[in-house]
Write an enzyme that holds these catalytic residues in place. Structure first.
Site, PDB file in Angstrom:
ATOM      1  N   ARG A 121      11.141  22.477  -5.722  1.00  0.00           N
ATOM      2  CA  ARG A 121      10.433  22.914  -4.500  1.00  0.00           C
ATOM      3  C   ARG A 121       8.917  22.924  -4.653  1.00  0.00           C
ATOM      4  NH1 ARG A 121      14.757  26.367  -4.853  1.00  0.00           N
ATOM      5  NH2 ARG A 121      16.433  25.796  -3.442  1.00  0.00           N
ATOM      6  N   LYS A 143      -1.772  14.830   1.521  1.00  0.00           N
ATOM      7  CA  LYS A 143      -0.675  14.061   2.121  1.00  0.00           C
ATOM      8  C   LYS A 143       0.015  13.258   1.027  1.00  0.00           C
ATOM      9  CE  LYS A 143      -2.367  13.225   6.828  1.00  0.00           C
ATOM     10  NZ  LYS A 143      -2.853  12.188   7.770  1.00  0.00           N
ATOM     11  N   GLU A 185     -13.444   2.509   4.128  1.00  0.00           N
ATOM     12  CA  GLU A 185     -13.209   3.940   4.377  1.00  0.00           C
ATOM     13  C   GLU A 185     -14.513   4.737   4.216  1.00  0.00           C
ATOM     14  OE1 GLU A 185     -10.505   5.104   5.644  1.00  0.00           O
ATOM     15  OE2 GLU A 185      -8.930   3.659   5.159  1.00  0.00           O
ATOM     16  N   LYS A 227     -14.473  14.228   3.656  1.00  0.00           N
ATOM     17  CA  LYS A 227     -13.019  14.436   3.749  1.00  0.00           C
ATOM     18  C   LYS A 227     -12.685  15.892   3.441  1.00  0.00           C
ATOM     19  CE  LYS A 227      -8.477  12.864   3.428  1.00  0.00           C
ATOM     20  NZ  LYS A 227      -7.517  11.817   3.233  1.00  0.00           N
ATOM     21  N   GLU A 237      -3.533  18.125  10.404  1.00  0.00           N
ATOM     22  CA  GLU A 237      -3.884  17.124  11.438  1.00  0.00           C
ATOM     23  C   GLU A 237      -3.533  17.595  12.840  1.00  0.00           C
ATOM     24  OE1 GLU A 237      -3.296  13.042  10.168  1.00  0.00           O
ATOM     25  OE2 GLU A 237      -3.436  12.361  12.249  1.00  0.00           O
ATOM     26  N   ARG A 241      -8.749  16.353  11.931  1.00  0.00           N
ATOM     27  CA  ARG A 241      -8.341  15.374  10.912  1.00  0.00           C
ATOM     28  C   ARG A 241      -7.980  14.031  11.548  1.00  0.00           C
ATOM     29  NH1 ARG A 241      -4.773  16.458   5.402  1.00  0.00           N
ATOM     30  NH2 ARG A 241      -4.935  14.323   4.627  1.00  0.00           N
ATOM     31  N   ASN A 245      -8.679   8.733  11.611  1.00  0.00           N
ATOM     32  CA  ASN A 245      -7.930   7.536  12.004  1.00  0.00           C
ATOM     33  C   ASN A 245      -8.779   6.560  12.814  1.00  0.00           C
ATOM     34  OD1 ASN A 245      -5.459   8.200  10.770  1.00  0.00           O
ATOM     35  ND2 ASN A 245      -5.077   9.693  12.387  1.00  0.00           N
ATOM     36  N   HIS A 248      -7.917   3.012  12.709  1.00  0.00           N
ATOM     37  CA  HIS A 248      -6.590   2.925  12.099  1.00  0.00           C
ATOM     38  C   HIS A 248      -5.490   2.542  13.087  1.00  0.00           C
ATOM     39  CE1 HIS A 248      -8.638   4.610   8.719  1.00  0.00           C
ATOM     40  NE2 HIS A 248      -7.549   4.763   8.010  1.00  0.00           N
ATOM     41  N   HIS A 252      -3.410  -0.347  11.917  1.00  0.00           N
ATOM     42  CA  HIS A 252      -1.972  -0.284  11.636  1.00  0.00           C
ATOM     43  C   HIS A 252      -1.219  -1.369  12.383  1.00  0.00           C
ATOM     44  CE1 HIS A 252      -2.307   4.234  10.459  1.00  0.00           C
ATOM     45  NE2 HIS A 252      -2.491   3.434   9.430  1.00  0.00           N
ATOM     46  N   HIS A 265      -5.192  -2.501   3.495  1.00  0.00           N
ATOM     47  CA  HIS A 265      -5.372  -1.452   4.502  1.00  0.00           C
ATOM     48  C   HIS A 265      -6.843  -1.359   4.953  1.00  0.00           C
ATOM     49  CE1 HIS A 265      -4.835   2.335   6.541  1.00  0.00           C
ATOM     50  NE2 HIS A 265      -5.742   2.895   5.771  1.00  0.00           N
TER      51      HIS A 265
HETATM   52  P1  NAD Z   1      -3.087   0.568  -4.722  1.00  0.00           P
HETATM   53  O1  NAD Z   1      -2.684   1.867  -5.234  1.00  0.00           O
HETATM   54  O2  NAD Z   1      -2.028  -0.438  -4.430  1.00  0.00           O
HETATM   55  O3  NAD Z   1      -4.177  -0.069  -5.684  1.00  0.00           O
HETATM   56  C1  NAD Z   1      -4.723  -1.340  -5.379  1.00  0.00           C
HETATM   57  C2  NAD Z   1      -4.583  -2.309  -6.549  1.00  0.00           C
HETATM   58  O4  NAD Z   1      -5.587  -2.007  -7.514  1.00  0.00           O
HETATM   59  C3  NAD Z   1      -3.258  -2.228  -7.286  1.00  0.00           C
HETATM   60  O5  NAD Z   1      -2.892  -3.508  -7.689  1.00  0.00           O
HETATM   61  C4  NAD Z   1      -3.592  -1.355  -8.490  1.00  0.00           C
HETATM   62  O6  NAD Z   1      -2.726  -1.564  -9.574  1.00  0.00           O
HETATM   63  C5  NAD Z   1      -4.992  -1.832  -8.808  1.00  0.00           C
HETATM   64  N1  NAD Z   1      -5.846  -0.891  -9.488  1.00  0.00           N
HETATM   65  C6  NAD Z   1      -5.929   0.442  -9.323  1.00  0.00           C
HETATM   66  N2  NAD Z   1      -6.953   0.932 -10.010  1.00  0.00           N
HETATM   67  C7  NAD Z   1      -7.524  -0.093 -10.659  1.00  0.00           C
HETATM   68  C8  NAD Z   1      -8.648  -0.210 -11.501  1.00  0.00           C
HETATM   69  N3  NAD Z   1      -9.433   0.831 -11.768  1.00  0.00           N
HETATM   70  N4  NAD Z   1      -8.950  -1.441 -12.017  1.00  0.00           N
HETATM   71  C9  NAD Z   1      -8.192  -2.520 -11.692  1.00  0.00           C
HETATM   72  N5  NAD Z   1      -7.141  -2.474 -10.859  1.00  0.00           N
HETATM   73  C10 NAD Z   1      -6.822  -1.271 -10.351  1.00  0.00           C
HETATM   74  O7  NAD Z   1      -3.905   0.712  -3.336  1.00  0.00           O
HETATM   75  P2  NAD Z   1      -4.934   1.804  -2.797  1.00  0.00           P
HETATM   76  O8  NAD Z   1      -5.790   1.060  -1.853  1.00  0.00           O
HETATM   77  O9  NAD Z   1      -5.539   2.605  -3.851  1.00  0.00           O
HETATM   78  O10 NAD Z   1      -3.991   2.799  -1.975  1.00  0.00           O
HETATM   79  C11 NAD Z   1      -3.220   2.353  -0.885  1.00  0.00           C
HETATM   80  C12 NAD Z   1      -2.115   3.363  -0.649  1.00  0.00           C
HETATM   81  O11 NAD Z   1      -2.689   4.632  -0.385  1.00  0.00           O
HETATM   82  C13 NAD Z   1      -1.229   3.019   0.528  1.00  0.00           C
HETATM   83  O12 NAD Z   1       0.115   3.232   0.149  1.00  0.00           O
HETATM   84  C14 NAD Z   1      -1.631   4.049   1.581  1.00  0.00           C
HETATM   85  O13 NAD Z   1      -0.574   4.366   2.452  1.00  0.00           O
HETATM   86  C15 NAD Z   1      -2.029   5.206   0.731  1.00  0.00           C
HETATM   87  N6  NAD Z   1      -2.966   6.144   1.370  1.00  0.00           N
HETATM   88  C16 NAD Z   1      -2.669   7.456   1.338  1.00  0.00           C
HETATM   89  C17 NAD Z   1      -3.529   8.374   1.903  1.00  0.00           C
HETATM   90  C18 NAD Z   1      -3.214   9.830   1.836  1.00  0.00           C
HETATM   91  O14 NAD Z   1      -3.914  10.626   2.469  1.00  0.00           O
HETATM   92  N7  NAD Z   1      -2.219  10.230   1.057  1.00  0.00           N
HETATM   93  C19 NAD Z   1      -4.712   7.946   2.517  1.00  0.00           C
HETATM   94  C20 NAD Z   1      -5.005   6.586   2.519  1.00  0.00           C
HETATM   95  C21 NAD Z   1      -4.128   5.677   1.937  1.00  0.00           C
HETATM   96  N1  GLY Z   2      -6.227   9.078   5.497  1.00  0.00           N
HETATM   97  C1  GLY Z   2      -6.067   9.930   6.624  1.00  0.00           C
HETATM   98  C2  GLY Z   2      -5.815  11.346   6.269  1.00  0.00           C
HETATM   99  O1  GLY Z   2      -5.849  11.712   5.131  1.00  0.00           O
HETATM  100  O2  GLY Z   2      -5.562  12.132   7.141  1.00  0.00           O
END
Ligand code: NAD
Ligand code: GLY
Length: 363
Positions: A121, A143, A185, A227, A237, A241, A245, A248, A252, A265
């Site tokens: 939990r 999130k 971003e 943020k 949100e 918050r 978007n 976005h 999306h 993205h």
């Molecule tokens: P990712 O985690 O896929 O990383 C991008 C690429 O870079 C991958 O191939 C990874 O292995 C590589 N990588 C990571 N760090 C590296 C480094 N220092 N050097 C070389 N390569 C490296 O993508 P991302 O853009 O970091 O994240 C996208 C994800 O985040 C999506 O799933 C999205 O839905 C999520 N997201 C979540 C939130 C949230 O609030 N939780 C907000 C925005 C996005």
């Molecule tokens: N990336 C949007 C949020 O965190 O709400």
């Protein structure tokens, strides 16, 4: 950057620090006090672990550490991967005071955070984000999520981390395309609420593209602060918050139309922000000068220079499915100009479709 900077997120029991600085992965004195129990599950992926895993060797000195190295990619942000992490936690005999530590981009932190949020939990979760997008966005705000075949991020939770440590040094190895997608971003924060930051980005674009240390530190710090402020006031949100978007809803739709394979993205968000500015202009809310400044800045950062050609009808269908469309009414984050975004309800469908129709040729 000589000394790490601490930014506070949230309040009361759910408050946590975000540290921004250089050499943080090796900063035992910073991270060690954040760990409560003896057991630790380190989650990373096959790309990131070989690059930075060694810098965390000190973790083993005082803890029982299990390591899960996931395959790389969004395709692995699934319930199956979460189940793999539960099995690892079970093998470790992880108790309530154990912690999950994510080392990687948003994919790793989203799935690792989800596993931490439901194991017994909810146990402690720490993030060491290694992409620009994760440092300025995904790692902050609590999130967590995994994808289902039916859609992205459909299963998840709000589970604030115990701490986030943004080691700027890790951004040196990030592929150029991923780095630029993260910059989208950064631009977003300036576009929605900080005109002065926008002007700073206009003067610092080249330094940022060259990943100059001081410019990068400034961009990450300012973005994290934005943020942090927003999620502290509106974690769930329910209002403010949603401004995050900006770009976005369109983004999306573009990502979905391309089966999540055409654009990163941040790339989709960059095009989405350009469209949101055009829509604001078309609705008489903002002047052309603001659209042009956004276009110019994103263009210099190599973002949104062209859009994949999906028909307006296909994109419009995806827009209606977006979770921000409530009761059949289109909701968008629009702006009155740079730094002044707001939530608009019941946006005129014809105006949206007109923007979708004109965009690929004019971007
Ligand atoms: P990712 O985690 O896929 O990383 C991008 C690429 O870079 C991958 O191939 C990874 O292995 C590589 N990588 C990571 N760090 C590296 C480094 N220092 N050097 C070389 N390569 C490296 O993508 P991302 O853009 O970091 O994240 C996208 C994800 O985040 C999506 O799933 C999205 O839905 C999520 N997201 C979540 C939130 C949230 O609030 N939780 C907000 C925005 C996005
Ligand atoms: N990336 C949007 C949020 O965190 O709400």
């Amino acid at each position: 950057m000589n000394r790490p900077v601490r930014i506070e997120v949230g309040s009361g029991e759910r408050a946590y620090p975000v540290w921004v600085g250089s050499g943080l992965l090796a900063a035992e004195d910073l991270i060690e006090p954040l760990l409560r129990g003896r057991q630790l599950l380190l989650v990373s992926n096959e790309t990131v672990m070989p690059l930075f895993g060694e810098r965390l060797d000190w973790l083993r000195r005082r803890r029982e550490v299990a390591i899960e190295v996931l395959p790389d990619g969004e395709a692995h942000k699934t319930l199956e991967t979460a189940a793999r992490l539960f099995a690892a936690l079970a093998r470790l005999g992880a108790q309530r005071d154990a912690a999950v530590l994510a080392l990687g981009g948003g994919v790793v932190s989203d799935v690792a955070g989800f596993a931490a949020s439901v194991w017994m939990r909810g146990i402690d979760f720490l993030v060491l984000p290694t992409t620009l997008l994760a440092q300025v966005d995904a790692a902050i705000g609590g999130k967590t999520a995994v994808n289902l075949p039916e859609g992205k991020n459909l299963v998840g939770s709000f589970h604030p981390p115990r701490a986030v440590c943004c080691d700027l040094d890790t951004l040196r190895t990030l592929p150029e395309r991923e780095y630029r997608a993260g910059l989208a971003e950064v631009v977003k924060y300036a576009a929605i609420r900080d005109a002065e930051f926008f002007t700073w980005l206009e003067t610092s674009a080249e330094a940022l593209l060259a990943r100059e240390a001081s410019a990068l530190a400034e961009a990450v710090l300012r973005s994290v602060s934005h943020k942090a402020e927003i999620v502290t006031r509106d974690e769930r949100e329910r209002g403010e918050r949603a401004l995050l978007n900006f770009g976005h809803t369109f983004g999306h739709a573009l990502e979905a139309a391309g089966g999540y394979r055409e654009l990163l993205h941040g790339e989709a968000v960059a095009i989405g922000m350009r469209w949101a500015a055009r829509l604001s202009e078309r609705l008489g809310l903002a002047s052309r000068e603001h659209t042009l400044r956004l276009d110019r800045l994103l263009g210099r950062l190599g973002l949104g220079l062209s859009a994949p050609s999906h028909s307006p009808e296909v994109l419009s269908a995806h827009l209606r499915l977006d979770k921000k469309a409530r009761s059949g009414r289109l909701r968008f984050i629009l702006w009155r100009g740079i730094g002044e975004a707001f939530l608009a309800e019941g946006v005129d469908v014809a105006a949206v479709e007109a923007v979708l129709g004109e965009a690929p040729g004019t971007l």
